[in-house]
Design an enzyme around this catalytic site. Structure first.
Site, PDB file in Angstrom:
ATOM      1  N   ASP A   1      -1.383 -28.992 -36.213  1.00 45.50           N
ATOM      2  CA  ASP A   1      -0.332 -29.627 -37.022  1.00 45.50           C
ATOM      3  C   ASP A   1       0.685 -30.382 -36.171  1.00 45.50           C
ATOM      4  OD1 ASP A   1      -1.369 -28.778 -39.415  1.00 45.50           O
ATOM      5  OD2 ASP A   1      -0.072 -27.016 -39.576  1.00 45.50           O
TER       6      ASP A   1
ATOM      7  N   ARG B   1      13.059 -18.718 -35.346  1.00 44.88           N
ATOM      8  CA  ARG B   1      13.431 -20.086 -35.766  1.00 44.88           C
ATOM      9  C   ARG B   1      14.832 -20.500 -35.338  1.00 44.88           C
ATOM     10  NH1 ARG B   1       8.445 -20.590 -35.343  1.00 44.88           N
ATOM     11  NH2 ARG B   1       7.149 -20.354 -37.187  1.00 44.88           N
TER      12      ARG B   1
ATOM     13  N   ASP C   1      10.025 -21.136 -43.219  1.00 41.03           N
ATOM     14  CA  ASP C   1      10.391 -21.682 -41.914  1.00 41.03           C
ATOM     15  C   ASP C   1      11.104 -23.026 -41.991  1.00 41.03           C
ATOM     16  OD1 ASP C   1       9.597 -19.505 -40.452  1.00 41.03           O
ATOM     17  OD2 ASP C   1       7.526 -20.208 -40.273  1.00 41.03           O
TER      18      ASP C   1
ATOM     19  N   SER D   1      -3.556 -17.913 -40.470  1.00 37.53           N
ATOM     20  CA  SER D   1      -2.436 -18.617 -39.857  1.00 37.53           C
ATOM     21  C   SER D   1      -1.596 -17.567 -39.139  1.00 37.53           C
ATOM     22  CB  SER D   1      -1.623 -19.318 -40.944  1.00 37.53           C
ATOM     23  OG  SER D   1      -0.322 -19.558 -40.459  1.00 37.53           O
TER      24      SER D   1
HETATM   25  N1  ARG Z   1       6.401 -14.537 -43.866  1.00 37.69           N
HETATM   26  C1  ARG Z   1       6.913 -14.547 -42.540  1.00 37.69           C
HETATM   27  C2  ARG Z   1       8.308 -15.129 -42.535  1.00 37.69           C
HETATM   28  O1  ARG Z   1       8.663 -15.832 -43.444  1.00 37.69           O
HETATM   29  C3  ARG Z   1       6.011 -15.269 -41.580  1.00 37.69           C
HETATM   30  C4  ARG Z   1       5.862 -16.746 -41.795  1.00 37.69           C
HETATM   31  C5  ARG Z   1       5.102 -17.486 -40.748  1.00 37.69           C
HETATM   32  N2  ARG Z   1       3.758 -17.065 -40.706  1.00 37.69           N
HETATM   33  C6  ARG Z   1       2.763 -17.768 -40.141  1.00 37.69           C
HETATM   34  N3  ARG Z   1       1.606 -17.208 -40.130  1.00 37.69           N
HETATM   35  N4  ARG Z   1       2.915 -18.953 -39.669  1.00 37.69           N
HETATM   36  O2  ARG Z   1       9.080 -14.902 -41.640  1.00 37.69           O
END
Ligand code: ARG
Length: 398
Positions: free
Chosen positions: A16, A96, A125, A177
């Site tokens: 990505d 993040r 995210d 993922s």
């Molecule tokens: N649900 C988790 C969060 O919102 C993880 C999100 C990211 N997960 C990923 N496989 N990219 O913090």
């Protein structure tokens, strides 16, 4: 929106964010500066650098943020005992804001007018990146190409990548993922999208199945200073070294597998699994020490606030006045949370076995039923009368 000229991209090296580099150049005609943080995802960061440059980035910044990430972000959440919806130790959510902080810093340094990230329009995210950037520099634009581009599938993205000579990851399509750092691993998609389906063994990366774990338990001693974990079995360790060791030990004993259906901020329920052996061990140990060192009412109010703290992190409100105020409160409560907790890892479980502290509020003479008992038993009578008084008044009125 004015077309951005120079963009700092949160770059992972995956498909990505690689496609994003080229797509932004083509669609906005802007210069791309890639930024990657090493938060313990076990990737060759030099490869990531090469790949970003080969894909079209004009410059790459790579920072090792492992210690800062754990110390300033993860250990703050630990001290607050923050677990989203009682289960998720927030590894992705804590990651993040620190990435956003450096995106903003690099943008200033480089004179960029926008940042970009690879998050989708239905996840948490995007919110965490954009709200963090808003809190740090409201003049910076945020670009989320995955929300606007034309690709409808991974195949179309790969086709675009091949057409533009973007190196496509050689690993055959992983069905999941994954977002990985030293604090926790988030795993979603594929068969996990069926909340009834048990996660297959191949979905887990660093934990053994409890069935496969050793038959004999493993004992560990974690030392804390003011709520911060500082040692393992008496050996002082910096955060990254400590987490690495705990993830290995916990993983070997099947500790820290979390399977949940969670409420995303955008309203969707999502089934995800997490692996957090080290964080699970630390949460268990830290809580145990708080039981010993905090007096009742502080412990109680801290429990309530831990729910709010986890929400603030999950909702992208790291850089907020409330999170800062909560940290001030939490740090005040941690002044005497110093001591050692002994834990037993056994077949997927992390069980407290002992705790001690120079600030322990445990008073043997008050607690004991043996001859040393110093509690004033007779005072219990008056206490019961007065404590029950309001209910007695109600009963008489009926
Ligand atoms: N649900 C988790 C969060 O919102 C993880 C999100 C990211 N997960 C990923 N496989 N990219 O913090």
């Amino acid at each position: 929106m004015e077309t951005p000229k120079k963009v700092v991209l949160a770059y992972s090296g995956g498909l990505d964010t690689s496609v994003i580099i080229r797509w932004l150049m083509e669609n906005y005609g802007c210069e791309i500066i890639a930024f990657s943080a090493d938060v313990g995802q076990q990737e060759d960061m030099e490869e990531v650098r090469k790949k970003a440059l080969a894909t079209g980035a004009s410059k790459v910044h790579i920072y090792d943020l492992k210690e800062e990430f754990l110390r300033e972000y993860c250990f703050s959440a630990l001290k607050a005992q923050a677990l989203y919806e009682g289960k998720y130790p927030l590894g992705t959510a804590l990651n993040r804001p620190i990435i956003s902080k450096y995106l903003v810093e690099i943008a200033k340094e480089e004179g960029a007018d926008a940042i970009a990230h690879g998050a989708t329009g239905k996840g948490n995210d995007q919110v965490r990146f954009e709200v963090s950037v808003m809190a740090l520099d409201p003049n910076l634009k945020c670009l989320a190409p995955v929300r606007e581009w034309e690709f409808k599938s991974r195949e179309e993205e790969i086709e675009y990548a091949q057409k533009h000579h973007i190196p496509v990851p050689v690993t055959k399509d992983k069905p999941y993922s994954i977002d990985l750092n030293l604090w926790s691993i988030s795993i979603e998609c594929g068969v996990l999208e069926d909340p009834w389906a048990e996660p297959p063994e191949d979905a887990y990366i660093i934990t053994k199945s409890p069935q496969e774990a050793p038959r004999e338990p493993l004992y560990l001693e974690i030392g804390f200073e003011k709520g911060t974990p500082v040692s393992l079995n008496g050996e002082p360790l910096k955060p990254a070294a400590l987490m690495t060791r705990l993830n290995e030990a916990g993983g070997e004993y099947g500790v820290g597998r979390i399977d949940m259906v969670e409420n995303r901020l955008v309203g969707i329920k999502s089934r995800e699994i997490y692996e957090a052996p080290g964080a699970t061990i630390l949460y268990t140990a830290h809580r145990e020490l708080e039981h010993l060192c905090l007096e009742r009412e502080t412990f109680r109010i801290k429990e309530y606030l831990s729910v709010k703290y986890a929400e603030m992190v999950y909702y992208g409100y790291w850089f907020s006045p409330l999170r800062e105020a909560l940290d001030a409160f939490v740090n005040k409560t941690q002044e005497r949370v110093t001591g050692t907790v002994r834990l037993k890892l056994y077949k997927g479980q992390c069980i407290p076995a002992g705790r001690r502290s120079p600030h322990s509020l445990y008073d043997y003479n008050l607690a004991t039923y043996e001859a040393a008992d110093a509690f004033e038993h007779k005072a219990g009578e008056g206490f019961c009368k007065i404590w029950g008084l309001p209910l007695g008044v109600v009963a008489k009125k009926k």
